[in-house]
Design a protein around this motif. Sequence first.
Motif, mmCIF file in Angstrom:
data_model
loop_
_atom_site.group_PDB
_atom_site.id
_atom_site.type_symbol
_atom_site.label_atom_id
_atom_site.label_comp_id
_atom_site.label_asym_id
_atom_site.label_seq_id
_atom_site.Cartn_x
_atom_site.Cartn_y
_atom_site.Cartn_z
ATOM 1 N N ARG A 84 -39.748 -22.825 -0.707
ATOM 2 C CA ARG A 84 -38.715 -23.157 -1.706
ATOM 3 C C ARG A 84 -38.284 -24.616 -1.598
ATOM 4 N N ALA A 85 -38.395 -25.201 -0.411
ATOM 5 C CA ALA A 85 -37.870 -26.558 -0.184
ATOM 6 C C ALA A 85 -38.912 -27.654 -0.439
ATOM 7 N N LEU A 86 -40.158 -27.283 -0.782
ATOM 8 C CA LEU A 86 -41.198 -28.302 -1.023
ATOM 9 C C LEU A 86 -40.781 -29.195 -2.196
ATOM 10 N N ARG A 87 -40.962 -30.496 -2.053
ATOM 11 C CA ARG A 87 -40.484 -31.431 -3.089
ATOM 12 C C ARG A 87 -41.256 -32.739 -2.964
ATOM 13 N N ASN A 88 -41.713 -33.283 -4.079
ATOM 14 C CA ASN A 88 -42.447 -34.552 -4.052
ATOM 15 C C ASN A 88 -42.103 -35.379 -5.287
ATOM 16 N N ASP A 89 -41.391 -36.481 -5.090
ATOM 17 C CA ASP A 89 -41.012 -37.338 -6.218
ATOM 18 C C ASP A 89 -42.207 -38.032 -6.856
ATOM 19 N N LEU A 90 -43.355 -38.074 -6.177
ATOM 20 C CA LEU A 90 -44.543 -38.713 -6.776
ATOM 21 C C LEU A 90 -45.331 -37.735 -7.649
ATOM 22 N N GLN A 91 -44.925 -36.465 -7.630
ATOM 23 C CA GLN A 91 -45.755 -35.453 -8.302
ATOM 24 C C GLN A 91 -45.880 -35.705 -9.807
ATOM 25 N N GLU A 92 -44.743 -35.986 -10.462
ATOM 26 C CA GLU A 92 -44.789 -36.175 -11.913
ATOM 27 C C GLU A 92 -45.719 -37.342 -12.270
ATOM 28 N N ARG A 122 -53.248 -37.631 -13.887
ATOM 29 C CA ARG A 122 -54.322 -36.635 -13.740
ATOM 30 C C ARG A 122 -53.782 -35.288 -14.237
ATOM 31 N N PRO A 123 -53.704 -35.118 -15.586
ATOM 32 C CA PRO A 123 -53.032 -33.928 -16.144
ATOM 33 C C PRO A 123 -53.623 -32.599 -15.659
ATOM 34 N N LEU A 137 -51.371 -17.312 -8.054
ATOM 35 C CA LEU A 137 -52.075 -16.571 -6.994
ATOM 36 C C LEU A 137 -51.140 -16.171 -5.844
ATOM 37 N N GLY A 138 -49.849 -16.514 -5.984
ATOM 38 C CA GLY A 138 -48.872 -16.014 -5.009
ATOM 39 C C GLY A 138 -48.555 -16.955 -3.868
ATOM 40 N N ALA A 139 -48.861 -18.256 -4.021
ATOM 41 C CA ALA A 139 -48.450 -19.213 -2.978
ATOM 42 C C ALA A 139 -46.929 -19.215 -2.856
ATOM 43 N N LEU A 140 -46.417 -19.437 -1.649
ATOM 44 C CA LEU A 140 -44.963 -19.497 -1.444
ATOM 45 C C LEU A 140 -44.383 -20.769 -2.060
ATOM 46 N N GLY A 141 -45.231 -21.734 -2.296
ATOM 47 C CA GLY A 141 -44.822 -22.982 -2.922
ATOM 48 C C GLY A 141 -46.041 -23.872 -3.012
ATOM 49 N N GLY A 142 -45.991 -24.858 -3.897
ATOM 50 C CA GLY A 142 -47.126 -25.771 -4.023
ATOM 51 C C GLY A 142 -46.664 -27.111 -4.558
ATOM 52 N N ILE A 143 -47.236 -28.169 -4.044
ATOM 53 C CA ILE A 143 -46.924 -29.520 -4.523
ATOM 54 C C ILE A 143 -48.180 -30.389 -4.412
ATOM 55 N N VAL A 144 -48.124 -31.519 -5.115
ATOM 56 C CA VAL A 144 -49.124 -32.562 -4.902
ATOM 57 C C VAL A 144 -48.873 -33.145 -3.512
ATOM 58 N N SER A 145 -49.945 -33.420 -2.782
ATOM 59 C CA SER A 145 -49.824 -33.993 -1.441
ATOM 60 C C SER A 145 -49.721 -35.513 -1.530
ATOM 61 N N GLY A 146 -48.609 -36.077 -1.061
ATOM 62 C CA GLY A 146 -48.438 -37.531 -1.101
ATOM 63 C C GLY A 146 -48.628 -38.048 -2.515
ATOM 64 N N SER A 147 -49.512 -39.044 -2.672
ATOM 65 C CA SER A 147 -49.756 -39.600 -4.010
ATOM 66 C C SER A 147 -50.907 -38.874 -4.714
ATOM 67 N N GLY A 148 -51.407 -37.765 -4.130
ATOM 68 C CA GLY A 148 -52.438 -36.964 -4.774
ATOM 69 C C GLY A 148 -53.816 -37.579 -4.649
ATOM 70 N N PRO A 149 -54.822 -36.927 -5.260
ATOM 71 C CA PRO A 149 -54.728 -35.768 -6.148
ATOM 72 C C PRO A 149 -54.843 -34.410 -5.443
ATOM 73 N N THR A 150 -54.895 -34.341 -4.119
ATOM 74 C CA THR A 150 -54.921 -33.034 -3.464
ATOM 75 C C THR A 150 -53.611 -32.294 -3.749
#
Length: 293
Positions: free
Chosen positions: A218-226, A232-233, A245-258
């Motif tokens: 719930r606390a995952l947060r990345n200001d670079l995600q947008e 990379r839409p 698929l039921g992940a507890l949370g998901g974000i872009v890693s750092g500046s992405g694209p992972t």
Amino acid sequence: MLQVIARVPAKINPVLSVGPKRPDGFHDLATVFHAVSLYDEVRAAPGDGVSLTLSGPYAVGVPADDSNLAVRAAHALAAHADVPTQVTLSVHKEIPVAAGLAGGSADAAGTLRACARLWQLELSDAELAAVAASLGSDVPFALMAGTAEGTGRGERLRAIPVGARLHWVLAVADGELSTPAVYARLDELRQDRCVASPSVGDDMPAALAAGDPQAVGRALRNDLQEAAVSLRPALADTLRTGADLGALGGIVSGSGPTCVFLARDGAHAADLATGMAASGTCAEALVVHGPAA
Ligand code: C5P
């Protein structure tokens, strides 16, 4: 032949809070760095001058010349210690390149460690960290590993406790994203809006200390995600698929694209990775855990 080996982990940022652009062009950050169990390996052996060879699944296309951060790290350390840069480096790359996982920074950190031992330099951790910071914002954390709160450019570090092993899936994208381009896009998106000072907040450190994956998710947060998604839409599909698929949370890693997804446990991570790979919304899905040393 004498050879020193250093294994260095990739990182993700469970929280990446980005403040306004500074006069020096960098942004003040408040971030949580978390090392995960995906490693590059740096080998250093005596040499005449500096040479670098690259191997492994992510070696293709990476320059082995003076622009490589590992070579720059060897030169920076030699200059700091006032010794000649004499080393034969080989780097085995398991960490995807320009992927938001700090693979280049890991190679630099591994080179600093390996060369310091090879050249028998008596350097304090603080001295090594200062050389690391001169090479890039993520290099000091790559030296430290574990989990840490980072401020400044990301180079000021404070270790934070994690109460349980966390299981993640790295959804690796085809191709790369340039970190400066993602920061520049963030500035464009923000236009001239007033941007608050960056802050990690309390929820993520508390969730990590408790070892509570649901709360970490719930606390995952990345200001670079947008900014990364706007460049990379297709990443929006990747993030949606992980949630479906039921992940507890998901974000872009750092500046992405992972993209990085949190699982309940190791078995859930394996299922999630299978689903992500089958969805076609990523090039590869890797199961890792953290914090890694
Ligand atoms: O420090 P590093 O070489 O990893 O930074 C790469 C680029 O990322 C910088 O040139 C800058 O554009 C951006 N950056 C930033 N603020 C940070 C870290 C990186 O703007 N704190």
